[in-house]
Design an enzyme around this catalytic site. Structure first.
Site, PDB file in Angstrom:
ATOM      1  N   LYS A   1       0.807  -1.245  -0.071  1.00  0.00           N
ATOM      2  CA  LYS A   1       0.012  -0.080   0.022  1.00  0.00           C
ATOM      3  C   LYS A   1       0.747   1.282  -0.033  1.00  0.00           C
ATOM      4  O   LYS A   1       0.490   2.372   0.773  1.00  0.00           O
ATOM      5  CB  LYS A   1      -1.104  -0.011   1.117  1.00  0.00           C
TER       6      LYS A   1
ATOM      7  N   ASP B   1      -5.759  -6.484   9.902  1.00  0.00           N
ATOM      8  CA  ASP B   1      -7.324  -5.989   9.970  1.00  0.00           C
ATOM      9  C   ASP B   1      -8.271  -7.168   9.765  1.00  0.00           C
ATOM     10  O   ASP B   1      -9.652  -6.999  10.173  1.00  0.00           O
ATOM     11  CB  ASP B   1      -7.525  -4.756   8.952  1.00  0.00           C
TER      12      ASP B   1
END
Ligand code: GLC
Length: 439
Positions: free
Chosen positions: A151, A187
């Site tokens: 990311k 997550d």
């Protein structure tokens, strides 16, 4: 128009192809679990499923992108929790491209600010669940080594190191001494734990936001890379890291995007599905179409620059259902094309739709793979907890995913229930801290 149809064809993922993806996904799952070379890392997380009876006050630090949150969660037991108290923070460029010390000190300061604001400084020991949403090779429930950044993060001195140790060192530098990191979670794991705390049918956690990934509980006996588990009963959550899956048919646009990225050859699925890349895929198609004179809005500077078209625009483009596509016209204007024909607006919208629909169908294919891994004949109900901006905010993504699942499983598809599990990653980390504390 022929080119528009060709684009539609190369981005299509019909059901027979979906089943091939499911098969290839299963093979890579097996290899990853056996410790063999695989695009799926299949990371054991040391976490089992919650019982719903966990109780008490817990803190969570939820970090997986440039925005991160600190929260306090009160669990009441009986599958009930109070609304969490949340504070949000944002990392700046200097933290995601600087040194580990700058990065972790900033996070420690933020945790310090949260404790102060909520009158928790220096009080009794607080158990903290740390959601760190990058590929971590876990070495225990509260330790793990960063395998690589994803990311767009580039902070130096973190890859190859234990992120809990780095975080604890920053807490020590900042004199925060009543916080104990008792769980480190991805997550997806947080999302699964948070939903399954309230819904016992939930057995997969998925993120479709800036990045994309999923996890599910796996039988201990099938985690072959850990011989110590052989013969043991029970399940452990596996972080698949599906963003790195590489057995999908890619287009020349995908290959171009990958080559120009900061991690070529990695996160191939993520580059077709997640919010960080969808706008860029659409931009590549449109810029190619404009060079072939199929799309006339050539005055858009962003059309020919990497990152010139953010994924958030895709949602607005696809949400426009007006006859003249006035909203699409406004976006084109904002991007620098002051005059657009209805045809160009329509084409722009079609391309965004083709790119986002493929993303939704790829996600459905991978969910199908996870569910059939746990339940080959699809006999039981499966709630799929999903969080992330793309799933939550894109106007057609969730519906396209549902449609693909219906096509794949026919009447049985109703057993699979994808639901939005908002902010689950933080809550789930707090619940994981509770599970660990109980032990
Ligand atoms: C990236 C990370 C992964 C995370 C996902 C969603 O793919 O590698 O760990 O779960 O983004 O945030």
């Amino acid at each position: 128009m022929a080119m528009r149809e060709e684009i539609g064809r190369i981005f299509d993922l019909p059901v027979p192809m979906i089943w091939k993806v499911v098969e290839a996904f299963h093979l890579d799952m097996d290899k990853g679990l056996a410790g063999e070379e695989s695009s799926l890392k299949m990371i054991p997380t040391y976490v089992g499923m919650p019982t719903g009876g966990e109780k008490g006050d817990f803190i969570a630090l939820d970090l997986g992108g440039t925005n991160f949150r600190v929260l306090k969660l009160t669990l009441k037991g009986g599958r009930k929790a109070l609304e969490p108290v949340i504070m949000k923070f944002a990392l700046e460029k200097k933290q995601i491209t600087g040194t580990a010390e700058i990065f972790f000190d900033f996070i420690a300061d933020s945790v310090g600010a949260f404790l102060e604001k909520n009158n928790l400084t220096g009080k009794d020991r607080l158990n903290l669940g740390f959601t760190f949403s990058f590929p971590i090779r876990q070495t225990g429930i509260s330790s793990g080594i960063l395998m690589c950044w994803t990311k767009g993060f580039e902070t130096t001195g973190v890859v190859g190191n234990d992120v809990v140790k780095l975080m604890n060192e920053a807490f020590a530098r900042k004199r925060i001494d009543n916080v104990k990191i008792s769980a480190l979670v991805n997550d997806t794991v947080g999302t699964l734990i948070a939903k399954s705390y309230e819904d016992p049918d939930c057995d997969a956690g998925v993120i479709i936001g800036t990045g994309t990934n999923a996890c599910y509980p796996e039988e201990l006996t099938r985690i072959k890379k850990w011989p110590a588990l052989s013969g043991k009963k029970g399940r452990m959550i596996i972080n698949i890291e599906w963003g790195n899956f590489d057995k999908l048919i890619s287009t020349s646009y995908d290959r171009q995007l990958d080559e120009a990225s900061d991690n070529p050859g990695q996160q191939i699925l993520e580059k077709m599905v997640s919010g960080m890349y969808l706008g860029e895929v659409a931009r590549m198609v449109l810029s190619d179409m404009s060079s072939k004179k199929e799309f006339a809005c050539v005055s858009m500077p962003g059309l020919f620059t990497k990152g010139g078209f953010g994924t958030e625009y895709m949602s607005d483009v696809e949400a426009d259902v007006t006859r003249g596509l006035d909203g699409v016209g406004d976006i084109l204007k904002k991007l620098g094309c002051s005059q657009s024909s209805k045809e160009d607006r329509g084409l722009f919208k079609d391309i965004c739709g083709i790119v986002s629909c493929r993303a939704a169908r790829i996600s459905a294919a991978c969910i199908a793979a996870i569910v059939t891994r746990m339940d080959p004949q699809l006999e039981n109900a499966h709630t799929i907890a999903i969080d992330g901006s793309v799933f939550e905010k894109h106007p057609t993504f969730a519906a396209n995913m549902r449609k693909a699942l219906d096509e794949i499983f026919g009447v049985k598809a109703s057993l699979i229930r994808p639901v939005l599990a908002k902010d689950g990653s933080g809550k789930g980390a707090a619940i994981t801290a509770a599970i660990t504390a109980k032990k």
